[in-house]
Design a protein around this motif. Structure first.
Motif, PDB file in Angstrom:
ATOM      1  N   ASP A   1       1.000  -1.487   0.170  1.00  0.00           N
ATOM      2  CA  ASP A   1       0.405  -0.267   0.125  1.00  0.00           C
ATOM      3  C   ASP A   1       1.308   1.116  -0.224  1.00  0.00           C
ATOM      4  O   ASP A   1       0.307   2.280  -0.395  1.00  0.00           O
ATOM      5  CB  ASP A   1      -0.804  -0.140   1.452  1.00  0.00           C
TER       6      ASP A   1
ATOM      7  N   ARG B   1       1.460   4.161  -3.190  1.00  0.00           N
ATOM      8  CA  ARG B   1       0.892   5.320  -2.804  1.00  0.00           C
ATOM      9  C   ARG B   1       2.006   6.466  -2.937  1.00  0.00           C
ATOM     10  O   ARG B   1       1.738   7.753  -3.558  1.00  0.00           O
ATOM     11  CB  ARG B   1       0.647   5.444  -0.881  1.00  0.00           C
ATOM     12  N   GLU B   2       2.953   6.179  -2.732  1.00  0.00           N
ATOM     13  CA  GLU B   2       4.521   7.364  -2.916  1.00  0.00           C
ATOM     14  C   GLU B   2       4.411   7.180  -3.983  1.00  0.00           C
ATOM     15  O   GLU B   2       5.381   8.218  -4.813  1.00  0.00           O
ATOM     16  CB  GLU B   2       5.899   6.296  -2.190  1.00  0.00           C
TER      17      GLU B   2
ATOM     18  N   ALA C   1       2.589   9.548  -5.946  1.00  0.00           N
ATOM     19  CA  ALA C   1       2.867  10.786  -5.236  1.00  0.00           C
ATOM     20  C   ALA C   1       4.164  11.852  -5.868  1.00  0.00           C
ATOM     21  O   ALA C   1       4.078  12.554  -6.442  1.00  0.00           O
ATOM     22  CB  ALA C   1       2.915  10.823  -4.224  1.00  0.00           C
TER      23      ALA C   1
END
Length: 220
Positions: free
Chosen positions: A22, A26-27, A30
């Protein structure tokens, strides 16, 4: 470019592994807002064309189509893996790369190492080989497991010897979760000692983590 295969073993290993995937997604989202399949994401994920029958056609560059984790999920109980497959990351994992049982190892290193190790060795090795086939340059197997539980400590360290024999040139990195002083499972210290011997003999690098610190991080 090089790739790593994550091997999640036992309840703890799969819970922490799920958090890792997860965070990785997400990183990357970004810093790569255009959704391009680049070298960073390819280290841990395959880009798959879901329109292709079978394993799907791997896409080496261009836009991200469908990401599949370079992972093998193993647990001798079904609960945590089933939760993952019903959760928000269910499409990230290849269901052909999972191995579960229903009985569990009873917090016993010997059951995980000796009983389930022998019982599932061929199936596990097949999953490892399949994961390796999807890599251009396999750099390491990254094992996540606990030292106190029967499956994590026993089967988790059994896999190290299997990997050493089958993939001697591939690094074996291990994240080991050690039981806290407040652990009330009476077999945890014994499981940890037996597992440490195997880590010393078959792991290239061990990253030890105190379970109590994970609790602090999660609650803060």
């Amino acid at each position: 470019m090089t790739q790593s295969v994550v091997v999640q073993v036992g309840q703890c290993g799969n819970q922490i592994g799920c958090c890792f995937w997860d965070l990785a997604l997400r990183e990357h989202a970004a810093v790569n807002q255009k959704g391009i399949y680049d070298e960073a994401i390819s280290s841990f994920f395959r880009n798959v064309d879901t329109r292709v029958v079978g394993d799907g056609g791997s896409i080496s560059k261009g836009k991200i189509c469908s990401l599949k984790a370079r992972a093998v999920l193993i647990d001798m109980e079904e609960g945590v893996v089933n939760e993952i497959l019903q959760g928000p990351l269910r499409d990230v994992f290849d269901t052909k790369q999972l191995i579960t049982d229903i009985s569990g190892s009873g917090n016993n290193w010997a059951v995980g190492h000796k009983v389930f190790g022998s019982l599932y060795q061929d199936q596990i090795l097949e999953k490892f080989r399949k994961s390796a086939e999807h890599c251009d340059c396999l750099q390491c197997f990254f094992i996540i497991h606990s030292m106190g539980g029967g499956t994590g400590s026993g089967l988790g360290t059994f896999l190290l010897k299997v990997l050493e024999d089958e993939f001697p040139e591939v690094y074996r990195f291990v994240t080991s979760i050690y039981p806290s002083g407040e652990d009330d499972v009476i077999t945890s210290p014994y499981n940890s000692i037996l597992a440490m011997k195997e880590l010393n003999e078959h792991a290239d690098c061990v990253l030890p983590i105190d379970n109590q610190n994970i609790i602090y991080i999660h609650s803060s």
